[in-house]
Structure formats: C-alpha cells, structure tokens
Design a protein around this motif. Structure first.
Motif, PDB file in Angstrom:
ATOM      1  N   ASP A   9     -93.264 -43.087   0.774  1.00 50.23           N
ATOM      2  CA  ASP A   9     -91.941 -42.769   1.330  1.00 50.23           C
ATOM      3  C   ASP A   9     -91.586 -41.305   1.064  1.00 50.23           C
ATOM      4  OD1 ASP A   9     -89.313 -42.623   2.061  1.00 50.23           O
ATOM      5  OD2 ASP A   9     -88.574 -44.052   0.581  1.00 50.23           O
ATOM      6  N   ARG A  39     -80.182 -39.887  -1.510  1.00 49.46           N
ATOM      7  CA  ARG A  39     -81.325 -39.126  -2.044  1.00 49.46           C
ATOM      8  C   ARG A  39     -82.182 -38.580  -0.914  1.00 49.46           C
ATOM      9  NH1 ARG A  39     -84.678 -36.294  -2.430  1.00 49.46           N
ATOM     10  NH2 ARG A  39     -86.427 -36.155  -3.870  1.00 49.46           N
ATOM     11  N   HIS A  40     -82.442 -39.391   0.103  1.00 47.67           N
ATOM     12  CA  HIS A  40     -83.274 -38.927   1.205  1.00 47.67           C
ATOM     13  C   HIS A  40     -82.575 -37.850   2.037  1.00 47.67           C
ATOM     14  CE1 HIS A  40     -86.502 -41.524   0.303  1.00 47.67           C
ATOM     15  NE2 HIS A  40     -85.977 -42.642   0.759  1.00 47.67           N
ATOM     16  N   ARG A  67     -89.280 -46.049  -8.902  1.00 49.91           N
ATOM     17  CA  ARG A  67     -88.781 -44.738  -8.498  1.00 49.91           C
ATOM     18  C   ARG A  67     -88.000 -44.148  -9.667  1.00 49.91           C
ATOM     19  NH1 ARG A  67     -85.890 -46.297  -2.688  1.00 49.91           N
ATOM     20  NH2 ARG A  67     -87.717 -46.000  -1.346  1.00 49.91           N
ATOM     21  N   ARG A 121     -95.207 -45.383  -8.927  1.00 49.40           N
ATOM     22  CA  ARG A 121     -95.753 -46.733  -9.088  1.00 49.40           C
ATOM     23  C   ARG A 121     -96.878 -47.037  -8.112  1.00 49.40           C
ATOM     24  NH1 ARG A 121     -92.766 -52.391 -10.430  1.00 49.40           N
ATOM     25  NH2 ARG A 121     -94.519 -53.771  -9.981  1.00 49.40           N
ATOM     26  N   GLU A 136     -85.982 -40.419  -9.936  1.00 49.88           N
ATOM     27  CA  GLU A 136     -85.698 -39.162  -9.245  1.00 49.88           C
ATOM     28  C   GLU A 136     -84.658 -38.357 -10.001  1.00 49.88           C
ATOM     29  OE1 GLU A 136     -86.936 -38.354  -5.730  1.00 49.88           O
ATOM     30  OE2 GLU A 136     -88.403 -39.649  -6.703  1.00 49.88           O
ATOM     31  N   HIS A 152     -89.400 -35.953  -7.647  1.00 53.17           N
ATOM     32  CA  HIS A 152     -90.062 -37.230  -7.920  1.00 53.17           C
ATOM     33  C   HIS A 152     -90.660 -37.103  -9.321  1.00 53.17           C
ATOM     34  CE1 HIS A 152     -89.502 -37.260  -3.652  1.00 53.17           C
ATOM     35  NE2 HIS A 152     -90.569 -36.539  -3.397  1.00 53.17           N
ATOM     36  N   THR A 195     -90.908 -40.833  -3.070  1.00 55.63           N
ATOM     37  CA  THR A 195     -90.141 -41.420  -4.165  1.00 55.63           C
ATOM     38  C   THR A 195     -90.854 -42.577  -4.861  1.00 55.63           C
ATOM     39  OG1 THR A 195     -88.969 -42.855  -2.599  1.00 55.63           O
ATOM     40  CG2 THR A 195     -87.944 -40.747  -3.130  1.00 55.63           C
ATOM     41  N   ASN A 196     -91.732 -43.277  -4.171  1.00 55.09           N
ATOM     42  CA  ASN A 196     -92.417 -44.426  -4.773  1.00 55.09           C
ATOM     43  C   ASN A 196     -93.744 -44.081  -5.439  1.00 55.09           C
ATOM     44  OD1 ASN A 196     -90.674 -46.667  -4.227  1.00 55.09           O
ATOM     45  ND2 ASN A 196     -91.268 -46.591  -2.073  1.00 55.09           N
ATOM     46  N   GLU A 224     -85.277 -47.023  -9.691  1.00 54.17           N
ATOM     47  CA  GLU A 224     -85.441 -48.313  -9.042  1.00 54.17           C
ATOM     48  C   GLU A 224     -86.569 -49.065  -9.745  1.00 54.17           C
ATOM     49  OE1 GLU A 224     -84.633 -48.996  -4.694  1.00 54.17           O
ATOM     50  OE2 GLU A 224     -86.821 -49.240  -4.683  1.00 54.17           O
ATOM     51  N   TRP A 283     -80.116 -44.503  -2.130  1.00 51.88           N
ATOM     52  CA  TRP A 283     -81.370 -43.919  -1.688  1.00 51.88           C
ATOM     53  C   TRP A 283     -81.230 -43.187  -0.360  1.00 51.88           C
ATOM     54  CZ3 TRP A 283     -84.498 -42.789  -5.219  1.00 51.88           C
ATOM     55  CH2 TRP A 283     -84.574 -43.566  -6.362  1.00 51.88           C
TER      56      TRP A 283
END
Length: 471
Positions: free
Chosen positions: A145, A332-333, A260, A167, A262, A383, A163-164, A289, A329
């Motif tokens: 993402d 954030r985006h 996530r 993980r 951030e 990130h 952002t992911n 998250e 989110w």
C-alpha cells in the motif's frame, strides 16, 4: 521550479522517431496519440523535475501489442518509456530523448485468482485498489500500500512498499512471477506460482525494481494474504521526535508484530488536522495498526501502550471500529496533499531515505534540525517500522535562494542516510532524481549493473537516462 538533477544525454534520431510514430499511428489509430496535452501528461506528473515529453503515447491493450511496439522501437533505435498511472516521484516517466510512452493502463484485467494457493495473476495496469475490491469476497487481500492507487506493474518496476511493509514486506517479497517484454521485443516469463524455487537465476528479482530500464512488465503473479479476523489501530502523541522514534525502535526490537507504524511530525499533524478535519494534538505522533485475532490485537495494543509510556508517550487511543480507522489512514494517505495547507501556493519537493532501524532517531532528528537551520518549511512522515521516512519541502518556486537551499538540503539528507548504512531511497526509486547518489551507495557494483543493462538492452532504448549514472 527546476531543482538540479543529474541529466543523462540520450541520443535522438529524428528520422527514426518520425518513422516509428507514422507506423504506430497507422497501426493503432487513435490509440497512438501525439496530442500535446497527452504527451505532456505522460512526461511529467507528481515530480519537481522538468517535463520531458515523449513524441507519442501508445495505449496497448495486450502483451502482444506492447511487444509489437517494443520490437518496432528496437528496430529503429527509438526509446520506450513504460507508463502505468504516473504516480512516481523521481522522473521515472520523463522522456529525455523523446520516443514512445507505452501506456499499460488499459491492460487492467485480473486474469486468475487461486484462493486456495493464496496467489493471483493480473495484467500490469490493474491498480492495488482494483485488485483488493475484486478480492473482497474471497477472504484475501493484497497488502502492499504505497498510498497512491498505483498500477501493480509500476509498483513492481519501482519496488514499491508503503504503510504495511513492516509486516508484509515490499513488492520484491510478494511478486512470484512476471511476464516481461525484453528490449528486443521478446516475451518471456520469470518465476511461477511455486512458493520457492532453486531453478536458475532469479530473473523476477532482476526486473522488480528495474524501473523499466531492462524490460516492460505486462503481467504479474502475486502473493496474497488472508484478511485478518480483527484489526485495531490508533494514535499516540509524543513530546518530541526522539521519543517517538525510540518507541518505534523498541516496538520492532521486541518483536511486536505491528502491521503499520507511521510517524508524523508536528507540522504534518497540523496539516492533517486542517485538511482531513482531525483534532489530534499537534505534536510528533505515531499512527499504528495491528492485525490478528480479537484477543491478539488487544494484547498487541496493550503491549505497545506500555512501550510508549516507557518512552514518554501520551495516551494511546486505539479502536477496532472500521470507520474510525479508515478516517485515520485516509488522513495518513492524504499527507502529501494536506501539507500544502501550510503554505498555499508553494510547490512540493518530496524525497525519501531509509536507514537501519537503530539509526532512525538520529537520522530523523538531524534532518529535522537541518530544516530548521536553513529556514525551510518541510513535513516529515515515515513508514518508520522499517527505517523509511519521507520529507516534503514546501518551496517558493520564484525564489532562487530557497530553491538552492532546498537542493542542498536534499543532498545532505541522502548523504546522511547513506553514511549511516542506509540508502538514498527506500521506495520512491531512482529515476532521474536520485542517480547522483548511486556511486557513493553502490561503488564498484554499479559497473555490474551497467553490464547487465548493456547485455539486456544493447541499443539503450528501455527508459534511457534513468537509474544508472554515466560511468
């Protein structure tokens, strides 16, 4: 505004370009555009670099059509610039020697989904949001993402993350195989659906991150993931950048499986409050998250809260409500766009770096001080779970002193990250804007990269003038 970037001269044969454009116009009709507006849009999008438009834009609708374009360009020695959605930031789609912009946005079919094997096959023009909308009822999702609704082909070409990534990894971790058009117009397939292989060279990883300089990606086989049973997320304020970064470092070193994490500095939080109608405390803040079971995400949130308190953080406000998480989110985006409320009329210079997690606090703090020392207005987001952060400097394009100061700041930021054992770009890619830093980062390995480029693209038609600086 034109900040200096390393420009690589690309040879041009006017007669060859004219011949190719004539042939493509005859073959593709209105799907070969020489319109000035279309050409400008394909030569310059969300970047501060000068616009360098192609001579024509071809909208391919199949791998075979795209291969036909590349074969013709190879025959005449005319540049080919692959184009997805144009969301890249370092001049990747510019055409310094003119040529043909090969637009793959109409190649947007989801070809196969193998839910039982957690994989799918898509055309390069499919966007990440389109894929996830299609997967919604299968119980699966695609996690990479980058914020923008980028095409998956472009995301592979630039080795995108987002952002992911802390993980689920980056595009290099989720691309299982590719269909690629080589510089000679041959169609090859790399990798496959097997989760591992020891058979031959890993050509998939060679093309992932090559930014269109080695071939054109037209199809991708991608790894998918099961949608988590429960998701929780929230925000935690900190008194300063150092405290927030230390909380990130402790979270990662403790092995907490955060999905996530951030960082937004106080200026970015102020911008998000104004643009996205939030009411956050305007201080350095972490957005987080967690994915897992209901009990698992609750435990993860409580563990992070303890870490945050140890680092001087404020109250960690978290929720499992989808609407509240979506609001956070989305803000954030939208961070890039929200920053402009801090200085209406300014232009944005966006750059990113990535450092080892142990050097994160030091690098971010030095960067923050650098902005202050040079009277530059810039927001910091990141990130930060994998040491990657971004700076957006808001610049008066009519002030040459400010432009020069911004250029010098960007250079110092990149040298700083490299000297800390990091990289000049964690996810934006090299394009034109970052070429000047590669010699210091890679040293003699650049010669190996040049040898690969020369072997696969001897006529230098594949997105020339990008990634590799002159020898």
């Amino acid at each position: 505004m034109s900040l200096a970037a390393m420009q690589v001269s690309v040879s041009r044969n006017e007669d060859a370009v004219a011949a190719v454009v004539d042939i493509l116009s005859s073959k593709f009709g209105d799907r070969c555009s020489t319109s000035g507006a279309v050409r400008q849009q394909h030569g310059h999008t969300t970047t501060w670099l000068p616009n360098q438009a192609p001579d024509a834009v071809v909208f391919a609708e199949s791998t075979e059509e795209a291969a036909e374009v590349v074969r013709l360009c190879h025959e005449y020695g005319v540049p080919v610039i692959p184009f997805g959605t144009g969301s890249s930031l370092e001049g990747h789609v510019n055409a310094p020697g003119g040529g043909i912009s090969l637009d793959l946005s109409r190649m947007n079919q989801i070809l196969e989904v193998h839910a039982e094997d957690l994989d799918c096959r898509v055309q390069a023009g499919v966007t990440r949001k389109q894929l996830n909308a299609f997967l919604r009822d299968t119980g699966l999702f695609f996690p990479i993402d980058p914020g923008a609704d980028a095409s998956l082909g472009g995301m592979a070409a630039t080795r995108a993350s987002g952002t992911n990534a802390v993980r689920y990894g980056t595009m290099k971790d989720v691309v299982l195989g590719l269909t690629v058009i080589t510089a000679r117009g041959e169609i090859i397939k790399t990798g496959g659906r097997a989760k591992k292989s020891s058979a031959g060279y890993d050509l998939t990883r060679l093309f992932v991150g090559s930014e269109g300089t080695l071939g054109v990606i037209t199809e991708l086989t991608l790894r998918l993931f099961g949608q988590p049973e429960a998701i929780s997320g929230g925000v935690c304020p900190f008194p300063d950048i150092e405290s927030a970064c230390n909380a990130v470092i402790m979270t990662i070193q403790c092995g907490l499986p955060v999905a996530r994490i951030e960082l937004l500095d106080e200026l970015q939080v102020k911008a998000c409050n104004a643009y996205s109608k939030l009411s956050l405390e305007e201080t350095p803040t972490l957005f987080l998250e967690f994915h897992g079971t209901e009990a698992g995400v609750k435990e993860q949130a409580e563990l992070f809260e303890a870490i945050a308190q140890d680092c001087g953080g404020g109250t960690f406000q978290w929720t499992a409500q989808a609407e509240e998480r979506t609001q956070l989110w989305t803000a954030r985006h939208d961070a890039y766009w929200s920053s402009f409320v801090l200085r209406p009329g300014a232009k944005g210079v966006s750059t990113d770096t990535c450092v080892p997690i142990s050097r994160l606090a030091e690098c971010v703090m030095e960067t923050k001080q650098d902005l202050l020392d040079n009277n530059l207005l810039g927001t910091i987001v990141g990130h930060v779970g994998d040491g990657n952060f971004h700076v957006l400097v808001l610049v008066d394009e009519n002030n040459p002193d400010e432009i020069a100061a911004t250029e010098a700041f960007v250079e110092r930021l990149n040298w700083r990250a490299i000297d800390m054992g990091g990289t000049c770009t964690g996810e934006h890619g090299v394009g034109q804007g970052k070429m000047k830093y590669l010699k210091r980062e890679h040293g003699p390995a650049l010669d190996t990269m040049r040898a690969i480029k020369a072997a696969l693209d001897p006529k230098n038609i594949m997105n020339p003038g990008k990634v590799l600086p002159p020898a």
